[in-house]
Design an enzyme around this catalytic site. Structure first.
Site, PDB file in Angstrom:
ATOM      1  N   ASN A  71       0.909  -1.301  -0.074  1.00  0.00           N
ATOM      2  CA  ASN A  71      -0.094   0.008  -0.011  1.00  0.00           C
ATOM      3  C   ASN A  71       0.938   1.294  -0.068  1.00  0.00           C
ATOM      4  OD1 ASN A  71      -1.870   1.881   0.229  1.00  0.00           O
ATOM      5  ND2 ASN A  71      -2.510   1.611   2.462  1.00  0.00           N
ATOM      6  N   TRP A  72       1.040   1.938  -1.148  1.00  0.00           N
ATOM      7  CA  TRP A  72       1.892   3.231  -1.237  1.00  0.00           C
ATOM      8  C   TRP A  72       1.197   4.157  -0.719  1.00  0.00           C
ATOM      9  CZ3 TRP A  72       4.079   3.361  -6.948  1.00  0.00           C
ATOM     10  CH2 TRP A  72       4.810   2.544  -7.046  1.00  0.00           C
ATOM     11  N   LYS A  73      -0.163   4.357  -0.347  1.00  0.00           N
ATOM     12  CA  LYS A  73      -0.703   5.385   0.298  1.00  0.00           C
ATOM     13  C   LYS A  73      -0.561   6.516  -0.541  1.00  0.00           C
ATOM     14  CE  LYS A  73      -0.154   3.211   4.874  1.00  0.00           C
ATOM     15  NZ  LYS A  73      -0.172   3.490   6.377  1.00  0.00           N
ATOM     16  N   HIS A  89      -9.512   0.881   4.866  1.00  0.00           N
ATOM     17  CA  HIS A  89      -8.389   1.104   5.484  1.00  0.00           C
ATOM     18  C   HIS A  89      -8.603   2.021   6.680  1.00  0.00           C
ATOM     19  CE1 HIS A  89      -4.385   2.444   6.435  1.00  0.00           C
ATOM     20  NE2 HIS A  89      -3.902   1.318   5.942  1.00  0.00           N
ATOM     21  N   GLU A 143      -5.697  -5.034  10.658  1.00  0.00           N
ATOM     22  CA  GLU A 143      -4.639  -4.052  10.375  1.00  0.00           C
ATOM     23  C   GLU A 143      -4.683  -3.269  11.976  1.00  0.00           C
ATOM     24  OE1 GLU A 143      -2.720  -2.881   6.990  1.00  0.00           O
ATOM     25  OE2 GLU A 143      -4.399  -1.696   7.005  1.00  0.00           O
ATOM     26  N   GLY A 156       2.541   2.142  10.702  1.00  0.00           N
ATOM     27  CA  GLY A 156       3.299   3.085  10.813  1.00  0.00           C
ATOM     28  C   GLY A 156       4.251   3.105  12.179  1.00  0.00           C
ATOM     29  N   SER A 203       3.200  -2.299  10.290  1.00  0.00           N
ATOM     30  CA  SER A 203       4.899  -2.544  10.619  1.00  0.00           C
ATOM     31  C   SER A 203       5.404  -3.917  10.288  1.00  0.00           C
ATOM     32  CB  SER A 203       5.137  -2.495  12.019  1.00  0.00           C
ATOM     33  OG  SER A 203       4.721  -1.040  12.417  1.00  0.00           O
ATOM     34  N   GLY A 226       2.862  -1.132   4.309  1.00  0.00           N
ATOM     35  CA  GLY A 226       2.849   0.189   3.858  1.00  0.00           C
ATOM     36  C   GLY A 226       4.289   0.663   3.369  1.00  0.00           C
ATOM     37  N   GLY A 227       4.903   1.115   4.545  1.00  0.00           N
ATOM     38  CA  GLY A 227       6.290   1.730   4.468  1.00  0.00           C
ATOM     39  C   GLY A 227       7.288   0.960   3.779  1.00  0.00           C
TER      40      GLY A 227
HETATM   41  P1  PGA Z   1       2.923   0.164   7.637  1.00  0.00           P
HETATM   42  O1  PGA Z   1       1.280   0.436   7.057  1.00  0.00           O
HETATM   43  O2  PGA Z   1       3.386  -1.066   7.106  1.00  0.00           O
HETATM   44  O3  PGA Z   1       3.715   1.439   7.040  1.00  0.00           O
HETATM   45  O4  PGA Z   1       2.692   0.122   9.010  1.00  0.00           O
HETATM   46  C1  PGA Z   1       0.566  -0.610   6.870  1.00  0.00           C
HETATM   47  C2  PGA Z   1      -0.934  -0.290   6.303  1.00  0.00           C
HETATM   48  O5  PGA Z   1      -1.329   0.826   6.902  1.00  0.00           O
HETATM   49  O6  PGA Z   1      -1.398  -0.712   5.331  1.00  0.00           O
END
Ligand code: PGA
Length: 223
Positions: free
Chosen positions: A9-11, A99, A148, A154, A186, A207-208
């Site tokens: 997920n690049w957001k 999300h 999640e 994050g 994470s 995400g990250g």
């Molecule tokens: P993260 O985000 O891996 O940066 O914690 C996960 C997400 O929100 O899908």
């Protein structure tokens, strides 16, 4: 064979030139296949990057699949600023729905999210329905759920694999239509296998760790 979904997920990140570099870099990796696992690596960019990703995956013959991060709760028509399910389906096969950032920052409710699921399924998109705790509602027809917990997103502090597995099992028992439960929050190349090796966890939502092509390809390899 166990199916493993890795949903990056690049957001709200990356311009077209940054996305092009990401594609060129990830194209340098060859992923090893495993006899016990069938991996589906999905990348969810912003709407503006969907055509670029779809084209790039084709050109570089990458084993990646395009997903959207969201769709409109309405169909085609007079809904200024919205991208509907049929439009997203031109480029994507999956879509993230619910999300926690959408629920929190855009006040998306279960009722609205249920509409999005219906529209996604009707358009032929597979929804990855995100929930934040085990008691959350999951609309009918959802086959893939992402667990999640907000505090793990994050923060560098993931849920324990054991708890995530227990919640995954609970959700599958509660909703007969849910076949796969993924964990997000994470996730890194270092901890991914501790989740995907458990029986009820069918993948992850980084995400990250999806933003850097080297880290993301390591994460796919280790999953
Ligand atoms: P993260 O985000 O891996 O940066 O914690 C996960 C997400 O929100 O899908």
């Amino acid at each position: 064979m166990k199916k493993i979904f890795i949903v990056g997920n690049w957001k709200s990140n990356k311009t077209t030139s940054e996305a092009k570099i990401w594609l060129e870099e990830i194209a340098k990796y060859t992923f090893t296949s495993s006899p016990e696992k069938e991996k589906y690596s999905i990348i969810c960019p912003s709407f503006t990057l969907l055509p670029l990703l779809a084209d790039g995956i084709n050109t570089h013959k990458l084993s990646l699949i395009v997903g959207a991060q969201n769709i409109s709760p309405f169909g085609m028509g007079a809904y200024t600023g919205e991208v509907n399910a049929v439009q997203a389906k031109e480029f994507a096969s999956y879509v993230l729905i619910g999300h926690s950032e959408r629920r929190r920052d855009f006040k998306e409710t279960d009722e609205m999210l249920t509409k999005k699921v219906e529209l996604a399924l009707h358009a032929g998109l597979t929804p990855v329905y995100c929930i934040q705790n085990k008691d959350a509602y999951v609309p009918e027809g959802v086959t893939i759920v992402g667990y999640e917990p907000i505090w793990a997103i994050g923060t560098g502090k993931p849920e324990t694999p054991e708890n995530a597995n227990e919640i995954a099992r609970f959700v599958k028992r509660k909703y007969s239509y849910v076949q796969y439960v993924l964990y997000g929050g994470s996730v890194t190349p270092e901890n991914v296998a501790s989740f995907t090796s458990l029986p009820d966890i069918n993948g992850v939502i980084p995400g990250g760790a999806s933003l850097d092509p080297h880290i993301f390809s390591q994460l796919i390899e280790h999953a």
